[in-house]
Design an enzyme around this catalytic site. Structure first.
Site, PDB file in Angstrom:
ATOM      1  N   ASP A   1      -3.535  60.923-142.872  1.00 14.38           N
ATOM      2  CA  ASP A   1      -2.218  60.415-142.497  1.00 14.38           C
ATOM      3  C   ASP A   1      -2.000  59.069-143.169  1.00 14.38           C
ATOM      4  O   ASP A   1      -2.957  58.326-143.388  1.00 14.38           O
ATOM      5  CB  ASP A   1      -2.133  60.257-140.975  1.00 14.38           C
ATOM      6  CG  ASP A   1      -0.694  60.072-140.528  1.00 14.38           C
ATOM      7  OD1 ASP A   1      -0.250  58.906-140.425  1.00 14.38           O
ATOM      8  OD2 ASP A   1       0.001  61.083-140.305  1.00 14.38           O
TER       9      ASP A   1
ATOM     10  N   TYR B   1       6.821  51.202-140.330  1.00  9.79           N
ATOM     11  CA  TYR B   1       6.120  51.620-139.103  1.00  9.79           C
ATOM     12  C   TYR B   1       5.521  50.424-138.373  1.00  9.79           C
ATOM     13  O   TYR B   1       5.546  50.342-137.151  1.00  9.79           O
ATOM     14  CB  TYR B   1       5.015  52.621-139.434  1.00  9.79           C
ATOM     15  CG  TYR B   1       5.520  54.012-139.715  1.00  9.79           C
ATOM     16  CD1 TYR B   1       5.985  54.828-138.678  1.00  9.79           C
ATOM     17  CD2 TYR B   1       5.554  54.524-141.009  1.00  9.79           C
ATOM     18  CE1 TYR B   1       6.449  56.113-138.928  1.00  9.79           C
ATOM     19  CE2 TYR B   1       6.016  55.809-141.271  1.00  9.79           C
ATOM     20  CZ  TYR B   1       6.461  56.600-140.227  1.00  9.79           C
ATOM     21  OH  TYR B   1       6.923  57.864-140.466  1.00  9.79           O
TER      22      TYR B   1
ATOM     23  N   ARG C   1       2.620  68.937-146.682  1.00 16.01           N
ATOM     24  CA  ARG C   1       2.243  69.378-145.332  1.00 16.01           C
ATOM     25  C   ARG C   1       1.845  70.856-145.308  1.00 16.01           C
ATOM     26  O   ARG C   1       2.126  71.575-144.346  1.00 16.01           O
ATOM     27  CB  ARG C   1       3.366  69.097-144.335  1.00 16.01           C
ATOM     28  CG  ARG C   1       2.875  68.138-143.249  1.00 16.01           C
ATOM     29  CD  ARG C   1       3.920  67.793-142.224  1.00 16.01           C
ATOM     30  NE  ARG C   1       4.808  66.760-142.695  1.00 16.01           N
ATOM     31  CZ  ARG C   1       6.087  66.680-142.360  1.00 16.01           C
ATOM     32  NH1 ARG C   1       6.651  67.559-141.589  1.00 16.01           N
ATOM     33  NH2 ARG C   1       6.833  65.696-142.830  1.00 16.01           N
TER      34      ARG C   1
ATOM     35  N   ARG D   1       1.120  72.429-138.755  1.00 19.94           N
ATOM     36  CA  ARG D   1       1.219  73.164-137.490  1.00 19.94           C
ATOM     37  C   ARG D   1       1.870  74.532-137.621  1.00 19.94           C
ATOM     38  O   ARG D   1       1.858  75.311-136.663  1.00 19.94           O
ATOM     39  CB  ARG D   1       1.991  72.322-136.468  1.00 19.94           C
ATOM     40  CG  ARG D   1       1.167  71.154-135.922  1.00 19.94           C
ATOM     41  CD  ARG D   1       1.992  70.253-135.025  1.00 19.94           C
ATOM     42  NE  ARG D   1       3.033  69.557-135.782  1.00 19.94           N
ATOM     43  CZ  ARG D   1       3.998  68.829-135.222  1.00 19.94           C
ATOM     44  NH1 ARG D   1       4.083  68.727-133.915  1.00 19.94           N
ATOM     45  NH2 ARG D   1       4.887  68.209-135.978  1.00 19.94           N
TER      46      ARG D   1
ATOM     47  N   ARG E   1      -6.939  72.036-134.303  1.00 16.44           N
ATOM     48  CA  ARG E   1      -6.501  70.719-133.848  1.00 16.44           C
ATOM     49  C   ARG E   1      -6.475  70.575-132.326  1.00 16.44           C
ATOM     50  O   ARG E   1      -6.499  69.458-131.808  1.00 16.44           O
ATOM     51  CB  ARG E   1      -5.078  70.428-134.386  1.00 16.44           C
ATOM     52  CG  ARG E   1      -5.017  69.892-135.791  1.00 16.44           C
ATOM     53  CD  ARG E   1      -5.077  68.375-135.869  1.00 16.44           C
ATOM     54  NE  ARG E   1      -3.960  67.726-135.188  1.00 16.44           N
ATOM     55  CZ  ARG E   1      -4.043  67.121-134.027  1.00 16.44           C
ATOM     56  NH1 ARG E   1      -5.171  67.095-133.374  1.00 16.44           N
ATOM     57  NH2 ARG E   1      -2.991  66.541-133.480  1.00 16.44           N
TER      58      ARG E   1
END
Length: 367
Positions: A86, A164, A37, A41, A50
């Site tokens: 992703d 998921y 990552r 962010r 973004r």
């Protein structure tokens, strides 16, 4: 303008191959480092880029993915880039709806509830061709990188994707997905097979597009004990490696190193080291020296600083990195965190981590 050195696929010649050399188990002058990552962010420029788009629209824009992938490399002398994407683009390609809910994470409005739901999934070959936008992002990024460092492609492993698709989002227990394993073992194997059949052409396609290494994320390994892991995760992890390697050969593509990162899968470390991957990623719960004893000298290890260590002072980060490098040893090792960077981390501290790895690993080799 001077002519650029072009490599075999018409990409710029690679100038820093330290990460690839370490992955293949060759000698390196220093320890290469990248961060899971690293395009994230915690970087203000990432948040700015973004802001205009929802998450999956960003994933579908090769130009934006390229920009986000390159941002951390403008700040830090990292030894590899990892494509911005992703793991959930795969369930999407299989026809499932996935949205990213701010503050909550991924959400599947219609998760898999019954065995019959598997019939609605797209065929794996068709699903893989839905992912061309990822291939375009990889090719564009590989060109823009201009040979600075290698580009890593990635995907989620079958069990993690299944969690998921059945849970409909994140879960602290994975009880619904595990219920499938106990109550519907056959349907579970069918789903894991569909996912494997989708992942293989997807990963081969990433290499054809320009990826120079591949990482498989089994992020939810820790929810399975040794028995379930051996039955429902490990066979598919092995299958992915074996079939991707065969697929690369069939396509006339050079082999690339493959990394398996099974978070909290410490109970299966020996098996993972023999699953057909050149590199085994470790989370921060494993002691490096013990892990090295358990896997032997046949694989490269990657990891494993606790991401939260980056909240410490820069002095303390240096001390922790020195300890980590001493424990892993100088060769067959790629420095990383034991999980991804968190959004509230200070970029300065990420820089301190990267610099500490480079400095101390060079000292280690001198002594």
């Amino acid at each position: 303008m001077e002519a650029k050195e072009l490599g075999p696929q018409g990409f710029p010649e690679l100038k820093n191959d330290t990460f690839l050399r370490a992955a293949w188990g060759q000698e390196t002058d220093y320890t290469p480092v990248w961060c899971m990552r690293q395009a994230g962010r915690y970087l203000p420029e990432f948040r700015e880029t973004r802001a205009a788009q929802d998450f999956f629209s960003t994933c579908r824009s090769p130009e934006t993915c390229c920009e986000l992938t390159l941002q951390p490399l403008r700040r830090f002398p990292l030894d590899a880039a990892i494509i911005f994407s992703d793991i959930l683009v795969v369930p999407q390609a299989l026809g499932m709806e996935v949205t990213m809910v701010p503050g909550k994470g991924p959400s599947f409005p219609k998760p898999l509830r019954e065995e019959q739901d598997l019939e609605h999934l797209r065929a794996p070959k068709a699903a893989a061709s839905e992912l061309n936008y990822v291939f375009h992002a990889i090719t564009l990024t590989r060109q823009q990188l201009d040979g600075r460092v290698p580009l890593i492609g990635f995907a989620g492993a079958p069990w993690t994707l299944m969690t998921y698709m059945v849970e409909g989002g994140s879960s602290s227990t994975m009880a619904q997905a595990k219920r499938w394993l106990y109550q519907r073992p056959q349907a579970s194997h069918q789903l894991l097979g569909i996912l494997t059949d989708t992942l293989v052409p997807y990963l081969v396609g990433q290499v054809a597009a320009g990826a120079q290494a591949l990482q498989l994320f089994e992020s939810h390994a820790g929810h399975l004990g040794p028995e379930l892991f051996t039955k429902f995760a490990l066979p598919y992890i092995r299958d992915v490696a074996k079939r991707v390697k065969a697929g690369l050969q069939e396509a006339g593509l050079a082999p690339v190193p493959m990394i398996i990162f099974a978070k909290d899968g410490h109970f299966a470390l020996e098996e993972l080291a023999q699953a057909g991957y050149e590199v085994v990623g470790l989370d921060w719960t494993l002691a490096p020296d013990k892990a090295r004893k358990r896997v032997g000298k046949t694989v490269t290890l990657q990891g494993n600083l606790d991401p939260c260590a980056l909240y410490a002072s820069e002095e303390e980060i240096k001390r922790l990195v020195k300890q980590m490098l001493d424990d892993f040893g100088p060769q067959r090792y790629i420095a990383n965190l034991g999980h991804g960077l968190y959004p509230d981390m200070d970029p300065e501290h990420v820089g301190a981590f990267v610099d500490a790895v480079h400095k101390h690993s060079r000292l280690l080799r001198k002594n």
